[in-house]
Design an enzyme around this catalytic site. Structure first.
Site, PDB file in Angstrom:
ATOM      1  N   LYS A   1      32.979  69.953  59.870  1.00 35.81           N
ATOM      2  CA  LYS A   1      32.012  69.752  58.783  1.00 35.81           C
ATOM      3  C   LYS A   1      31.715  68.262  58.669  1.00 35.81           C
ATOM      4  O   LYS A   1      32.604  67.434  58.863  1.00 35.81           O
ATOM      5  CB  LYS A   1      32.596  70.293  57.472  1.00 35.81           C
ATOM      6  CG  LYS A   1      31.679  70.022  56.294  1.00 35.81           C
ATOM      7  CD  LYS A   1      31.773  71.038  55.185  1.00 35.81           C
ATOM      8  CE  LYS A   1      30.642  70.825  54.174  1.00 35.81           C
ATOM      9  NZ  LYS A   1      29.325  71.234  54.665  1.00 35.81           N
ATOM     10  N   SER A   2      30.477  67.923  58.336  1.00 34.45           N
ATOM     11  CA  SER A   2      30.101  66.507  58.282  1.00 34.45           C
ATOM     12  C   SER A   2      30.987  65.742  57.311  1.00 34.45           C
ATOM     13  O   SER A   2      31.149  66.147  56.159  1.00 34.45           O
ATOM     14  CB  SER A   2      28.646  66.367  57.837  1.00 34.45           C
ATOM     15  OG  SER A   2      27.809  67.102  58.683  1.00 34.45           O
TER      16      SER A   2
ATOM     17  N   CYS B   1      20.532  66.865  56.526  1.00 33.40           N
ATOM     18  CA  CYS B   1      20.997  67.818  55.521  1.00 33.40           C
ATOM     19  C   CYS B   1      20.009  67.935  54.374  1.00 33.40           C
ATOM     20  O   CYS B   1      19.735  66.955  53.677  1.00 33.40           O
ATOM     21  CB  CYS B   1      22.357  67.401  54.958  1.00 33.40           C
ATOM     22  SG  CYS B   1      22.934  68.595  53.741  1.00 33.40           S
TER      23      CYS B   1
ATOM     24  N   THR C   1      19.254  73.248  59.024  1.00 35.68           N
ATOM     25  CA  THR C   1      18.634  74.353  58.261  1.00 35.68           C
ATOM     26  C   THR C   1      17.209  74.006  57.798  1.00 35.68           C
ATOM     27  O   THR C   1      16.829  72.844  57.728  1.00 35.68           O
ATOM     28  CB  THR C   1      19.500  74.674  57.023  1.00 35.68           C
ATOM     29  OG1 THR C   1      19.728  73.459  56.300  1.00 35.68           O
ATOM     30  CG2 THR C   1      20.820  75.273  57.424  1.00 35.68           C
TER      31      THR C   1
ATOM     32  N   ALA D   1      23.436  75.735  49.710  1.00 34.18           N
ATOM     33  CA  ALA D   1      23.284  74.401  49.133  1.00 34.18           C
ATOM     34  C   ALA D   1      24.686  73.939  48.755  1.00 34.18           C
ATOM     35  O   ALA D   1      24.984  73.708  47.586  1.00 34.18           O
ATOM     36  CB  ALA D   1      22.370  74.429  47.925  1.00 34.18           C
TER      37      ALA D   1
ATOM     38  N   LYS E   1      21.479  65.058  65.020  1.00 34.67           N
ATOM     39  CA  LYS E   1      21.102  66.450  64.744  1.00 34.67           C
ATOM     40  C   LYS E   1      19.829  66.443  63.909  1.00 34.67           C
ATOM     41  O   LYS E   1      19.799  65.874  62.816  1.00 34.67           O
ATOM     42  CB  LYS E   1      22.243  67.138  64.004  1.00 34.67           C
ATOM     43  CG  LYS E   1      21.952  68.608  63.724  1.00 34.67           C
ATOM     44  CD  LYS E   1      23.182  69.285  63.194  1.00 34.67           C
ATOM     45  CE  LYS E   1      22.951  70.727  62.867  1.00 34.67           C
ATOM     46  NZ  LYS E   1      24.116  71.324  62.204  1.00 34.67           N
TER      47      LYS E   1
ATOM     48  N   GLY F   1      26.118  71.238  49.624  1.00 36.30           N
ATOM     49  CA  GLY F   1      26.031  69.847  49.150  1.00 36.30           C
ATOM     50  C   GLY F   1      27.065  68.902  49.720  1.00 36.30           C
ATOM     51  O   GLY F   1      27.455  67.944  49.061  1.00 36.30           O
ATOM     52  N   LEU F   2      27.498  69.161  50.934  1.00 35.76           N
ATOM     53  CA  LEU F   2      28.404  68.253  51.647  1.00 35.76           C
ATOM     54  C   LEU F   2      29.661  67.849  50.864  1.00 35.76           C
ATOM     55  O   LEU F   2      29.954  66.663  50.705  1.00 35.76           O
ATOM     56  CB  LEU F   2      27.645  66.996  52.099  1.00 35.76           C
ATOM     57  CG  LEU F   2      26.572  67.227  53.171  1.00 35.76           C
ATOM     58  CD1 LEU F   2      25.715  65.965  53.372  1.00 35.76           C
ATOM     59  CD2 LEU F   2      27.182  67.638  54.498  1.00 35.76           C
TER      60      LEU F   2
END
Ligand SMILES: Cc1cc2nc3c(=O)[nH]c(=O)nc-3n(C[C@H](O)[C@H](O)[C@H](O)COP(=O)(O)O)c2cc1C
Length: 302
Positions: free
Chosen positions: A45-46, A128, A191, A70, A163, A72-73
């Site tokens: 995951k980022s 993102c 996405t 969503a 990306k 949201g990182l």
């Protein structure tokens, strides 16, 4: 003998399936499980510059043709992840380290910090949609090129893969700019911005209201993006978006992808989706008399 091996900028993958970012987190155990289930590579995951809680629930929904998220990182921020990084660095298979930042300095600082863990590949999440300014870098060719160039300079010999976002008018010009700036490969796509409303509640379904769409609904968009990018760049492409079975993977490879990202399909088919897709690819190759997966890359352009 069927040969499913492929490579991304010199990194060999035993097969073209790659766990996409954000699906199984950053902990080493789920990443190891992806490899145990035959993934060719796995993306964490980022990881970002500071601790973030992410958005409130509901943050992921299945709307019938794909997922809308969503999240949201969320994450602890790169300075609080040494235990995980240390474990990730011991994994022999290709782990892709996804990072994001609010500005170029963040991307460079995170890159410099994680270099001591010898990442083979760094992926730049410049796309993102679930975060304010999250797509700043992927919607403008100069910004995309600048962040790529700065990270590439800081990354020493590590492979750098931006990306890209499909939420742009011309994804090809962004890919070309990244290639010129030194990108070793391109991942397309992240996405699509989207929204679902519950008409009975008369409210958006996601707490964040809008989100990023993934899964089967975006596959034709992703295939089109990869097809167009392939005609304009020389570096390899990871084709991501809606890959759910072996036929989808082959379609993406025929469009020009050297490997395929698999995200939502982990939700649909379980963690062993990688092995399942590999078997389905093999079946198709056998039925169609192909021995090498590499022969299929970009074949739809001929
Ligand atoms: C719940 C969820 C979280 C995601 N988190 C990230 C992320 O942290 N970083 C990133 O680059 N992409 C993230 N993505 C995007 C995926 O990596 C992938 O690009 C996208 O879902 C399209 O592939 P798919 O249709 O196979 O899911 C996320 C997707 C989902 C569904």
């Amino acid at each position: 003998m069927l040969d499913l091996s492929t490579s991304i900028a010199g990194v060999k993958l035993k097969n073209p399936t790659i766990l996409s970012s954000g699906i199984l987190g950053t902990s080493p155990d789920p990443i190891k499980r992806a490899f145990e289930n035959n993934a060719g590579a796995a993306t964490i995951k980022s990881i970002g510059p500071e601790p973030r809680n992410g958005n409130n629930n509901p943050s992921v929904i299945d709307f019938g043709h794909g997922l809308l998220n969503a999240v949201g990182l969320p994450g602890p921020g790169y300075k609080n992840m040494d235990v995980e990084f240390n474990e990730l660095s011991k994994i022999k298979e290709p782990v892709i380290w996804s990072i994001y930042g609010n500005d170029i300095k963040d991307f460079v600082n995170i890159t410099k910090y994680i270099l001591k863990y010898n990442p083979k590949i760094i992926e730049l999440n410049i796309s993102c949609p679930n975060k304010e300014n999250g797509m700043l870098f992927s919607q403008d060719k100069k910004s995309a090129a600048n962040v790529t160039k700065s990270v590439k300079n800081a990354a020493e010999k590590t492979i750098v893969i931006p990306k890209l976002s499909p939420n742009v008018t011309n994804i090809v010009e962004i890919a070309v700019a990244c290639e010129k700036a030194g990108a070793d490969a391109i991942n397309a796509i992240n996405t699509m911005q989207a929204m679902v409303i519950n008409i009975d509640a008369k409210k958006p379904v996601l707490h964040y209201k809008k989100g990023g769409m993934s899964g089967p609904a975006i596959k034709p968009i992703a295939v089109r993006c990869v097809y167009d990018i392939y005609e304009n760049i020389k570096i390899p492409i990871i084709g991501t978006g809606g890959i759910t079975n072996g036929r989808d993977a082959i379609e993406m490879i025929q469009a020009g992808a050297s490997a395929v990202g698999i995200g939502s399909a982990v939700y649909y088919r379980g963690i062993n989706v990688f092995g399942k897709i590999v078997n389905e690819i093999k079946e198709w190759m056998q039925e169609n008399d192909y021995n090498l997966i590499k022969e299929l890359i970009g074949i739809a352009h001929k």
